[in-house]
Design a protein around this motif. Sequence first.
Motif, PDB file in Angstrom:
ATOM      1  N   ASN A 268       0.811  -1.234   0.000  1.00 48.68           N
ATOM      2  CA  ASN A 268       0.000   0.000   0.000  1.00 48.68           C
ATOM      3  C   ASN A 268       0.836   1.272   0.000  1.00 48.68           C
ATOM      4  OD1 ASN A 268      -2.255  -1.648   0.044  1.00 48.68           O
ATOM      5  ND2 ASN A 268      -2.551  -1.474   2.250  1.00 48.68           N
ATOM      6  N   PHE A 269       2.037   1.201  -0.573  1.00 45.58           N
ATOM      7  CA  PHE A 269       2.801   2.409  -0.814  1.00 45.58           C
ATOM      8  C   PHE A 269       2.536   2.867  -2.241  1.00 45.58           C
ATOM      9  CE2 PHE A 269       5.538   0.292   2.485  1.00 45.58           C
ATOM     10  CZ  PHE A 269       5.157   1.144   3.513  1.00 45.58           C
ATOM     11  N   VAL A 270       2.340   4.165  -2.412  1.00 49.55           N
ATOM     12  CA  VAL A 270       1.868   4.715  -3.679  1.00 49.55           C
ATOM     13  C   VAL A 270       2.972   4.682  -4.732  1.00 49.55           C
ATOM     14  CG1 VAL A 270       0.834   6.715  -4.814  1.00 49.55           C
ATOM     15  CG2 VAL A 270       0.301   6.236  -2.416  1.00 49.55           C
ATOM     16  N   PHE A 271       2.640   4.172  -5.924  1.00 52.78           N
ATOM     17  CA  PHE A 271       3.586   4.187  -7.035  1.00 52.78           C
ATOM     18  C   PHE A 271       3.939   5.639  -7.352  1.00 52.78           C
ATOM     19  CE2 PHE A 271       1.287   0.140  -8.236  1.00 52.78           C
ATOM     20  CZ  PHE A 271       2.339  -0.702  -7.908  1.00 52.78           C
ATOM     21  N   THR A 272       5.229   5.966  -7.249  1.00 54.35           N
ATOM     22  CA  THR A 272       5.660   7.355  -7.345  1.00 54.35           C
ATOM     23  C   THR A 272       6.880   7.489  -8.240  1.00 54.35           C
ATOM     24  OG1 THR A 272       4.909   7.682  -5.049  1.00 54.35           O
ATOM     25  CG2 THR A 272       6.335   9.379  -5.985  1.00 54.35           C
ATOM     26  N   ASN A 273       6.865   8.478  -9.122  1.00 49.59           N
ATOM     27  CA  ASN A 273       8.057   8.818  -9.890  1.00 49.59           C
ATOM     28  C   ASN A 273       9.112   9.335  -8.922  1.00 49.59           C
ATOM     29  OD1 ASN A 273       9.967  10.608 -11.355  1.00 49.59           O
ATOM     30  ND2 ASN A 273       8.697  10.133 -13.135  1.00 49.59           N
ATOM     31  N   LYS A 274      10.247   8.660  -8.840  1.00 50.60           N
ATOM     32  CA  LYS A 274      11.212   8.959  -7.780  1.00 50.60           C
ATOM     33  C   LYS A 274      11.898  10.310  -7.946  1.00 50.60           C
ATOM     34  CE  LYS A 274      15.393   6.670  -9.556  1.00 50.60           C
ATOM     35  NZ  LYS A 274      16.418   5.639  -9.227  1.00 50.60           N
ATOM     36  N   HIS A 275      11.750  10.945  -9.104  1.00 47.82           N
ATOM     37  CA  HIS A 275      12.370  12.251  -9.321  1.00 47.82           C
ATOM     38  C   HIS A 275      11.360  13.393  -9.295  1.00 47.82           C
ATOM     39  CE1 HIS A 275      16.180  10.389  -9.990  1.00 47.82           C
ATOM     40  NE2 HIS A 275      15.787   9.762 -11.097  1.00 47.82           N
ATOM     41  N   THR A 276      10.215  13.249  -9.979  1.00 48.94           N
ATOM     42  CA  THR A 276       9.229  14.332 -10.012  1.00 48.94           C
ATOM     43  C   THR A 276       8.271  14.293  -8.830  1.00 48.94           C
ATOM     44  OG1 THR A 276       7.551  13.100 -11.271  1.00 48.94           O
ATOM     45  CG2 THR A 276       9.263  14.267 -12.535  1.00 48.94           C
ATOM     46  N   ALA A 303      11.175  13.474   3.848  1.00 51.58           N
ATOM     47  CA  ALA A 303       9.960  14.255   3.618  1.00 51.58           C
ATOM     48  C   ALA A 303      10.272  15.739   3.502  1.00 51.58           C
ATOM     49  CB  ALA A 303       8.960  14.005   4.743  1.00 51.58           C
ATOM     50  N   HIS A 304      11.195  16.212   4.342  1.00 48.80           N
ATOM     51  CA  HIS A 304      11.568  17.631   4.292  1.00 48.80           C
ATOM     52  C   HIS A 304      12.210  17.991   2.961  1.00 48.80           C
ATOM     53  CE1 HIS A 304      14.946  20.631   5.080  1.00 48.80           C
ATOM     54  NE2 HIS A 304      13.860  21.347   4.916  1.00 48.80           N
ATOM     55  N   PHE A 305      13.218  17.219   2.537  1.00 52.47           N
ATOM     56  CA  PHE A 305      13.884  17.523   1.273  1.00 52.47           C
ATOM     57  C   PHE A 305      12.923  17.366   0.097  1.00 52.47           C
ATOM     58  CE2 PHE A 305      17.745  15.883   3.717  1.00 52.47           C
ATOM     59  CZ  PHE A 305      18.126  17.156   4.113  1.00 52.47           C
ATOM     60  N   ALA A 306      12.092  16.326   0.151  1.00 53.41           N
ATOM     61  CA  ALA A 306      11.141  16.093  -0.933  1.00 53.41           C
ATOM     62  C   ALA A 306      10.092  17.201  -1.000  1.00 53.41           C
ATOM     63  CB  ALA A 306      10.459  14.740  -0.750  1.00 53.41           C
ATOM     64  N   SER A 307       9.760  17.808   0.143  1.00 52.74           N
ATOM     65  CA  SER A 307       8.735  18.857   0.143  1.00 52.74           C
ATOM     66  C   SER A 307       9.162  20.045  -0.710  1.00 52.74           C
ATOM     67  CB  SER A 307       8.426  19.314   1.578  1.00 52.74           C
ATOM     68  OG  SER A 307       9.485  20.089   2.120  1.00 52.74           O
ATOM     69  N   GLU A 308      10.460  20.338  -0.723  1.00 53.65           N
ATOM     70  CA  GLU A 308      10.939  21.452  -1.532  1.00 53.65           C
ATOM     71  C   GLU A 308      10.825  21.136  -3.022  1.00 53.65           C
ATOM     72  OE1 GLU A 308      14.609  23.195  -0.256  1.00 53.65           O
ATOM     73  OE2 GLU A 308      14.314  22.595   1.832  1.00 53.65           O
ATOM     74  N   ILE A 309      11.116  19.889  -3.370  1.00 58.82           N
ATOM     75  CA  ILE A 309      11.015  19.470  -4.767  1.00 58.82           C
ATOM     76  C   ILE A 309       9.548  19.419  -5.190  1.00 58.82           C
ATOM     77  CG2 ILE A 309      11.577  17.649  -6.418  1.00 58.82           C
ATOM     78  CD1 ILE A 309      14.002  19.150  -5.143  1.00 58.82           C
ATOM     79  N   LEU A 310       8.706  18.846  -4.353  1.00 57.63           N
ATOM     80  CA  LEU A 310       7.287  18.746  -4.682  1.00 57.63           C
ATOM     81  C   LEU A 310       6.675  20.136  -4.840  1.00 57.63           C
ATOM     82  CD1 LEU A 310       4.755  16.251  -3.159  1.00 57.63           C
ATOM     83  CD2 LEU A 310       4.099  18.592  -3.674  1.00 57.63           C
ATOM     84  N   PHE A 311       7.037  21.045  -3.948  1.00 56.36           N
ATOM     85  CA  PHE A 311       6.519  22.408  -4.035  1.00 56.36           C
ATOM     86  C   PHE A 311       6.887  23.035  -5.378  1.00 56.36           C
ATOM     87  CE2 PHE A 311       7.260  26.979  -3.595  1.00 56.36           C
ATOM     88  CZ  PHE A 311       5.994  27.406  -3.240  1.00 56.36           C
ATOM     89  N   ASP A 312       8.161  22.936  -5.764  1.00 61.75           N
ATOM     90  CA  ASP A 312       8.594  23.521  -7.037  1.00 61.75           C
ATOM     91  C   ASP A 312       7.868  22.882  -8.215  1.00 61.75           C
ATOM     92  OD1 ASP A 312      10.323  25.199  -5.715  1.00 61.75           O
ATOM     93  OD2 ASP A 312      12.122  24.018  -6.121  1.00 61.75           O
ATOM     94  N   ARG A 321       4.181  24.723 -16.714  1.00 62.88           N
ATOM     95  CA  ARG A 321       5.580  24.566 -17.119  1.00 62.88           C
ATOM     96  C   ARG A 321       6.023  23.118 -16.936  1.00 62.88           C
ATOM     97  NH1 ARG A 321       6.114  29.023 -13.535  1.00 62.88           N
ATOM     98  NH2 ARG A 321       7.218  27.621 -12.111  1.00 62.88           N
ATOM     99  N   PRO A 322       7.110  22.702 -17.567  1.00 63.04           N
ATOM    100  CA  PRO A 322       7.670  21.362 -17.333  1.00 63.04           C
ATOM    101  C   PRO A 322       8.106  21.213 -15.881  1.00 63.04           C
ATOM    102  CG  PRO A 322       8.601  22.334 -19.317  1.00 63.04           C
ATOM    103  CD  PRO A 322       7.837  23.428 -18.632  1.00 63.04           C
ATOM    104  N   LEU A 323       8.051  19.980 -15.395  1.00 62.77           N
ATOM    105  CA  LEU A 323       8.457  19.723 -14.007  1.00 62.77           C
ATOM    106  C   LEU A 323       9.973  19.574 -13.960  1.00 62.77           C
ATOM    107  CD1 LEU A 323       5.691  17.245 -12.789  1.00 62.77           C
ATOM    108  CD2 LEU A 323       5.607  19.717 -13.132  1.00 62.77           C
ATOM    109  N   THR A 324      10.651  20.674 -13.659  1.00 58.64           N
ATOM    110  CA  THR A 324      12.113  20.705 -13.740  1.00 58.64           C
ATOM    111  C   THR A 324      12.806  20.329 -12.435  1.00 58.64           C
ATOM    112  OG1 THR A 324      12.023  23.073 -13.258  1.00 58.64           O
ATOM    113  CG2 THR A 324      12.110  22.428 -15.576  1.00 58.64           C
ATOM    114  N   ALA A 325      12.100  20.382 -11.311  1.00 55.43           N
ATOM    115  CA  ALA A 325      12.724  20.021 -10.025  1.00 55.43           C
ATOM    116  C   ALA A 325      12.924  18.514  -9.967  1.00 55.43           C
ATOM    117  CB  ALA A 325      11.863  20.496  -8.865  1.00 55.43           C
TER     118      ALA A 325
END
Length: 412
Positions: A268-276, A303-312, A321-325
């Motif tokens: 039950n972990f969500v399939f996630t693109n590990k970069h975007t 979660a903290h580091f990923a939050s910055e990427i997810l926000f961008d 725009r393209p997802l560049t983060a």
Amino acid sequence: MKKIVILGGGTAGTMMANKLRNALERDEWDITIVDQFRTHYYQPGFLFIPFGIYHERDVKKPKSSFFPVGVNVLYTGIDKVDADNKKVLLEGGKVLFYDFLIIATGTKTCPEETPGLKEQLWYKDIFDFYTIEGALALQKHFKSWQGGKLVMAITEIPYKCPVAPLEFVFLAEEFFTKKGIRDKVDITIVTPMAGVFTKPIATKMLSELLVEKNINVVADFYIERIDNEKKALVSYDEREVPFDTLTIVPVNMGDKMVERSGLGDDLNFVFTNKHTLQQRDHEEIFVIGDAANLPTSKAGSVAHFASEILFDNLMNAIEGRPLTAHFDGHANCYIETGYGKGALIDFNYDTEPLPGTFPLPGIGPFGLLKNTKINHYGKIMFRWIYWHLLLKGKELPVEAEMTMAGKKRVTF
């Protein structure tokens, strides 16, 4: 008005709610966070409760204290996500429509998944410390325990905070030494991994510390069941490890909502693109924290580091725009080693923990893969940082992307 829905009001969901509310105009974007629980727990603090270092009051606060003004909060369970129709079905029949959805439902322990675990010895001679109930029960148990075989066992990978079992045995060694009964306590850590950590350089350093502290390691042990009568762990190949007191990391699984929604794997972990950090099949769904099936640690730092990427990336998506983060799997973990000292590891998808200094090259003040007092202070300071800065989405002086500055390449 456009809508963003955040499922989960734990560490990751709260950070995203704060970041987004600060960035988006209130008359253009409606933000709703959904969580069935009203209490926020500082889960890294659970480790310290069995040894009387922290108490329950030190690790809990109302979630409402950290949600920003201007965000709708619904305290209710989640039935499922209807991703094709961009809506969330809540318990009781309420429906939320969204333009973008953030899944931050985390992970939880599932002791019922291991035969014999949650039976007559549960919270009597068998404990977890990944829940507040388990940590408090173990604290009470240790107050009168006079020694024997103490086993720290890991059932299955992945699980929250991969270094916590190591920290537990290090703190237990100190606790029973100071209590004057260390010679009566045999401490063993049992793991399905080939070593005490997933990467060789860190494993070597941590294994040497375990040897120094006379802590046993049983590796490559896959728990099939717990024999309550014999008080023993039993592996799939019928090996046994006896115990008098067992502390265990139960199987970790994502929210059952993920299964009902058809968005994740068999845990039950969500399939996630590990970069975007987008959900694999739906570009308007993003995933953060322990809920994602990323090949990195399930830890607050991730979660903290990923939050910055997810926000961008979410802002990019909102503006077309393209997802560049690009998230690199950055994780940063302090490891309590006892007696007022600690270690620190910093790594990502491609680079294992290496020795060096952090965050400043050659200066530190923290030492990577070193056992020092300043690293211990870093761990202790983090509780204040967590409550006052991290949950509120504030900027911290550590980059989301891991840097090689200050790290030293090592070969065996």
